[in-house]
Design a protein around this motif. Structure first.
Motif, PDB file in Angstrom:
ATOM      1  N   VAL A   1       0.826  -1.200   0.000  1.00 25.75           N
ATOM      2  CA  VAL A   1       0.000   0.000   0.000  1.00 25.75           C
ATOM      3  C   VAL A   1       0.864   1.255   0.000  1.00 25.75           C
ATOM      4  O   VAL A   1       1.856   1.341   0.724  1.00 25.75           O
ATOM      5  CB  VAL A   1      -0.928   0.010   1.232  1.00 25.75           C
ATOM      6  CG1 VAL A   1      -1.732   1.306   1.309  1.00 25.75           C
ATOM      7  CG2 VAL A   1      -1.854  -1.197   1.220  1.00 25.75           C
ATOM      8  N   VAL A   2       0.455   2.227  -0.799  1.00 25.28           N
ATOM      9  CA  VAL A   2       0.967   3.594  -0.719  1.00 25.28           C
ATOM     10  C   VAL A   2      -0.162   4.481  -0.211  1.00 25.28           C
ATOM     11  O   VAL A   2      -1.293   4.403  -0.710  1.00 25.28           O
ATOM     12  CB  VAL A   2       1.446   4.103  -2.089  1.00 25.28           C
ATOM     13  CG1 VAL A   2       1.757   5.604  -2.034  1.00 25.28           C
ATOM     14  CG2 VAL A   2       2.665   3.329  -2.562  1.00 25.28           C
ATOM     15  N   ILE A   3       0.113   5.310   0.805  1.00 20.36           N
ATOM     16  CA  ILE A   3      -0.897   6.214   1.362  1.00 20.36           C
ATOM     17  C   ILE A   3      -0.568   7.637   0.937  1.00 20.36           C
ATOM     18  O   ILE A   3       0.519   8.143   1.220  1.00 20.36           O
ATOM     19  CB  ILE A   3      -0.944   6.120   2.904  1.00 20.36           C
ATOM     20  CG1 ILE A   3      -1.296   4.693   3.347  1.00 20.36           C
ATOM     21  CG2 ILE A   3      -1.968   7.113   3.459  1.00 20.36           C
ATOM     22  CD1 ILE A   3      -1.352   4.517   4.849  1.00 20.36           C
TER      23      ILE A   3
ATOM     24  N   VAL B   1       4.177   0.570   2.105  1.00 24.84           N
ATOM     25  CA  VAL B   1       5.546   0.643   1.577  1.00 24.84           C
ATOM     26  C   VAL B   1       6.019   2.078   1.415  1.00 24.84           C
ATOM     27  O   VAL B   1       7.219   2.329   1.306  1.00 24.84           O
ATOM     28  CB  VAL B   1       5.658  -0.119   0.250  1.00 24.84           C
ATOM     29  CG1 VAL B   1       5.437  -1.611   0.483  1.00 24.84           C
ATOM     30  CG2 VAL B   1       4.655   0.404  -0.789  1.00 24.84           C
ATOM     31  N   ALA B   2       5.066   3.036   1.390  1.00 27.02           N
ATOM     32  CA  ALA B   2       5.453   4.442   1.282  1.00 27.02           C
ATOM     33  C   ALA B   2       4.236   5.320   1.560  1.00 27.02           C
ATOM     34  O   ALA B   2       3.087   4.907   1.380  1.00 27.02           O
ATOM     35  CB  ALA B   2       6.006   4.766  -0.109  1.00 27.02           C
ATOM     36  N   PHE B   3       4.514   6.519   2.038  1.00 31.31           N
ATOM     37  CA  PHE B   3       3.546   7.605   2.036  1.00 31.31           C
ATOM     38  C   PHE B   3       3.946   8.556   0.915  1.00 31.31           C
ATOM     39  O   PHE B   3       5.114   8.643   0.544  1.00 31.31           O
ATOM     40  CB  PHE B   3       3.567   8.383   3.354  1.00 31.31           C
ATOM     41  CG  PHE B   3       3.087   7.624   4.550  1.00 31.31           C
ATOM     42  CD1 PHE B   3       1.753   7.680   4.940  1.00 31.31           C
ATOM     43  CD2 PHE B   3       3.967   6.864   5.318  1.00 31.31           C
ATOM     44  CE1 PHE B   3       1.303   6.993   6.056  1.00 31.31           C
ATOM     45  CE2 PHE B   3       3.532   6.170   6.440  1.00 31.31           C
ATOM     46  CZ  PHE B   3       2.190   6.236   6.801  1.00 31.31           C
ATOM     47  N   THR B   4       2.974   9.305   0.390  1.00 32.79           N
ATOM     48  CA  THR B   4       3.333  10.449  -0.437  1.00 32.79           C
ATOM     49  C   THR B   4       2.855  11.712   0.249  1.00 32.79           C
ATOM     50  O   THR B   4       1.822  11.727   0.921  1.00 32.79           O
ATOM     51  CB  THR B   4       2.729  10.380  -1.851  1.00 32.79           C
ATOM     52  OG1 THR B   4       1.301  10.398  -1.784  1.00 32.79           O
ATOM     53  CG2 THR B   4       3.208   9.131  -2.577  1.00 32.79           C
TER      54      THR B   4
ATOM     55  N   SER C   1      -5.743   9.857   1.542  1.00 35.55           N
ATOM     56  CA  SER C   1      -5.946  10.128   2.976  1.00 35.55           C
ATOM     57  C   SER C   1      -5.656  11.572   3.343  1.00 35.55           C
ATOM     58  O   SER C   1      -4.842  11.850   4.216  1.00 35.55           O
ATOM     59  CB  SER C   1      -5.060   9.203   3.812  1.00 35.55           C
ATOM     60  OG  SER C   1      -5.459   7.868   3.681  1.00 35.55           O
ATOM     61  N   TYR C   2      -6.309  12.510   2.675  1.00 34.20           N
ATOM     62  CA  TYR C   2      -6.293  13.882   3.187  1.00 34.20           C
ATOM     63  C   TYR C   2      -7.562  14.601   2.761  1.00 34.20           C
ATOM     64  O   TYR C   2      -8.384  14.047   2.024  1.00 34.20           O
ATOM     65  CB  TYR C   2      -5.035  14.668   2.818  1.00 34.20           C
ATOM     66  CG  TYR C   2      -4.698  14.840   1.360  1.00 34.20           C
ATOM     67  CD1 TYR C   2      -5.126  15.946   0.642  1.00 34.20           C
ATOM     68  CD2 TYR C   2      -3.888  13.917   0.708  1.00 34.20           C
ATOM     69  CE1 TYR C   2      -4.776  16.132  -0.675  1.00 34.20           C
ATOM     70  CE2 TYR C   2      -3.526  14.086  -0.618  1.00 34.20           C
ATOM     71  CZ  TYR C   2      -3.975  15.197  -1.312  1.00 34.20           C
ATOM     72  OH  TYR C   2      -3.616  15.376  -2.633  1.00 34.20           O
ATOM     73  N   SER C   3      -7.721  15.820   3.268  1.00 31.64           N
ATOM     74  CA  SER C   3      -9.028  16.476   3.228  1.00 31.64           C
ATOM     75  C   SER C   3      -8.992  17.778   2.455  1.00 31.64           C
ATOM     76  O   SER C   3      -7.949  18.262   2.026  1.00 31.64           O
ATOM     77  CB  SER C   3      -9.517  16.738   4.655  1.00 31.64           C
ATOM     78  OG  SER C   3      -8.601  17.586   5.337  1.00 31.64           O
ATOM     79  N   ASP C   4     -10.210  18.350   2.308  1.00 29.69           N
ATOM     80  CA  ASP C   4     -10.416  19.673   1.739  1.00 29.69           C
ATOM     81  C   ASP C   4      -9.964  19.748   0.292  1.00 29.69           C
ATOM     82  O   ASP C   4      -9.265  20.666  -0.119  1.00 29.69           O
ATOM     83  CB  ASP C   4      -9.717  20.743   2.586  1.00 29.69           C
ATOM     84  CG  ASP C   4     -10.581  21.997   2.695  1.00 29.69           C
ATOM     85  OD1 ASP C   4     -11.819  21.871   2.725  1.00 29.69           O
ATOM     86  OD2 ASP C   4     -10.013  23.102   2.755  1.00 29.69           O
ATOM     87  N   VAL C   5     -10.381  18.765  -0.486  1.00 32.03           N
ATOM     88  CA  VAL C   5     -10.095  18.733  -1.921  1.00 32.03           C
ATOM     89  C   VAL C   5     -11.408  18.497  -2.659  1.00 32.03           C
ATOM     90  O   VAL C   5     -12.332  17.876  -2.135  1.00 32.03           O
ATOM     91  CB  VAL C   5      -9.073  17.641  -2.275  1.00 32.03           C
ATOM     92  CG1 VAL C   5      -7.693  18.020  -1.784  1.00 32.03           C
ATOM     93  CG2 VAL C   5      -9.476  16.299  -1.700  1.00 32.03           C
ATOM     94  N   SER C   6     -11.475  18.979  -3.878  1.00 30.86           N
ATOM     95  CA  SER C   6     -12.694  18.807  -4.652  1.00 30.86           C
ATOM     96  C   SER C   6     -12.849  17.349  -5.067  1.00 30.86           C
ATOM     97  O   SER C   6     -11.874  16.592  -5.173  1.00 30.86           O
ATOM     98  CB  SER C   6     -12.655  19.691  -5.902  1.00 30.86           C
ATOM     99  OG  SER C   6     -11.703  19.189  -6.842  1.00 30.86           O
TER     100      SER C   6
END
Length: 453
Positions: A11-13, A37-40, A94-99
């Motif tokens: 998984v990449v998050i 295996v990684a975050f971006t 996994s983050y917020s406040d996007v269209s």
């Protein structure tokens, strides 16, 4: 089948130093069938929002038994390379406040790279808490969540109940492991933790009212400690993020000044559809048509939610300090940047108290502050309160001095005058929520059974 024979999904998050770490801890860390295996890292919902370029790794100390090494954090712009290099099977957003449109662009990038794309729902990420949880969230950042959470926490206090506030993570500290659980009770605690201006914007207003604030990285542990200390846990969500705990009572705010955003952002629409009650705030700054549109969108998405109406009331201690003066308005950074708002409480106060002119700071901006204006061209007569490092605070000071205002009108929720050293006097704006059709006390009475009051 023993653990060595479990089929493992790699998984990449995709994240922005907050929800991504929470998703990892609650869903993936202890599950042997997954390897993250990684975050971006998002390229900067707020420019400069991480110190020294941000974190390069998520530390093994927090990564659990199935991740025996630091987990690398890569630039989101390199997602295709990351999927290929780390042989990822799945990308989790996994983050917020996007269209909604932006989410699907990222989904398309992931799927075109050969990976599945996944969004985690509330039931996967919400922590069960051994105390009543009152959650305050929004459809977009900058709707006035903290005004409502403050009012409700104060009402709980007046009833003899200890309200402990849990904030969405802002893990800007250099050592994530050492800051897995952060507890702030006094301003000295904030100074000792060397928090950023954004963190002060969210913490100070609760602390000055006597409420303990928790934040950090490891939210299962954070909620356990908050529940042990308080009678009611108040989740004061950041941006338009989902609650990190299972709420017994869930308020969601909407902003008629951005009526089109009521149901078009992620995960704000999810909050709207799951809300027990929706508060339409800032009606004193909106037209009747804007309020009507928001209410129609709310009813279309969630007919079961109770709807309340409120004003965001701004005040200053010395109105004469603004009247007839040329002012520079400094506003809450996230509301103006990834929140897409044109102005905030400082602008409202400057107009209310008859400033002669609202000065344009763009030509005077230096360093990363100039970069903010380049990346957010909708900003004109406002200066975002950027202060994610000592260097950026100095650039903020230089920009203010370059504008050379008679007065700085500070609409940011924290005490800007304690963080910047400038020659112009700073007038602090305060704001509160003022309901048309209820009160904080009546709200707690109405939903008392949900909170066990």
């Amino acid at each position: 089948m023993n653990e060595d024979e479990v089929e493992v999904t790699r998984v990449v998050i995709m994240g922005a130093f907050g929800r991504d770490f929470h998703d990892f801890i609650t869903v993936f860390r202890d599950d042997p069938s997954y390897r993250v295996v990684a975050f971006t890292q998002h390229g900067g919902q707020n420019l400069g929002e991480t110190r020294d370029g941000g974190h390069d790794v998520f530390p093994a100390e927090l990564a659990g038994p199935h991740h025996d090494a630091d987990i690398p954090i890569e630039p989101e712009s390199d997602l295709e390379r990351v999927v290929d290099e780390y042989d990822a099977d799945e990308v989790v957003f996994s983050y917020s406040d996007v269209s909604h449109e932006d989410v699907m662009h990222q989904a398309s990038r992931a799927m075109a790279s050969g990976a599945n794309f996944r969004l985690l729902g509330p039931e996967d990420i919400e922590v069960e808490v051994d105390a009543p949880v009152l959650a305050v969230d929004a459809v977009r950042t900058g709707c006035g969540k903290s005004q409502l959470s403050r009012a409700l926490a104060e009402e709980l206090h007046d009833r003899g109940l200890e309200a402990v506030v849990v904030r969405e993570p802002m893990p800007y500290a250099e050592d994530l492991a050492a800051n897995a659980v952060q507890r702030f009770e006094t301003f000295d605690d904030l100074d000792a933790a060397d928090v950023t201006i954004e963190e002060r914007e969210e913490y100070e207003q609760h602390i000055e009212r006597g409420h303990v604030v928790y934040a950090g990285v490891d939210y299962p542990e954070i909620f356990e400690r908050a529940a042990a200390e308080g009678d009611v846990v108040v989740w004061d969500g950041g941006n338009n993020e989902l609650p990190f705990a299972d709420p017994d009572l869930h308020f969601v705010l909407a902003d008629p000044l951005r009526a089109d955003d009521t149901d078009t952002s992620h995960p704000g629409e999810t909050n709207l559809r799951r809300a027990d009650a929706v508060v339409v705030n800032k009606e004193n700054s909106a037209s009747r048509e804007q309020v009507t549109e928001v209410v129609a969108r709310v009813h279309e998405a969630n007919r079961d939610a109770d709807v309340y109406h409120a004003d965001s009331v701004v005040t200053v201690e010395d109105p004469e300090a603004i009247e007839g003066r040329d002012v520079l308005v400094v506003e809450d950074g996230p509301t103006l940047t990834h929140g897409d708002a044109d102005y905030g409480a400082g602008t409202v106060a400057a107009r209310k108290y008859n400033a002669a002119e609202l000065l344009d700071p763009r030509d005077a901006a230096v360093g990363s502050i100039a970069d903010v204006f380049e990346n957010y061209p909708h900003l004109e007569h406002v200066l975002p309160a950027m202060g994610y490092s000592d260097e950026q605070i100095r650039e903020l000071e230089q920009t203010i001095e370059g504008v050379d205002p008679d007065v700085v009108v500070a609409g940011t929720p924290h005490d800007l005058g304690e963080q910047v050293d400038v020659s112009a006097p700073i007038v602090r704006v305060r704001y509160r929520i003022d309901f048309h059709d209820t009160t904080p006390s009546d709200l707690l009475d109405r939903y008392a059974d949900r909170l066990g009051l």
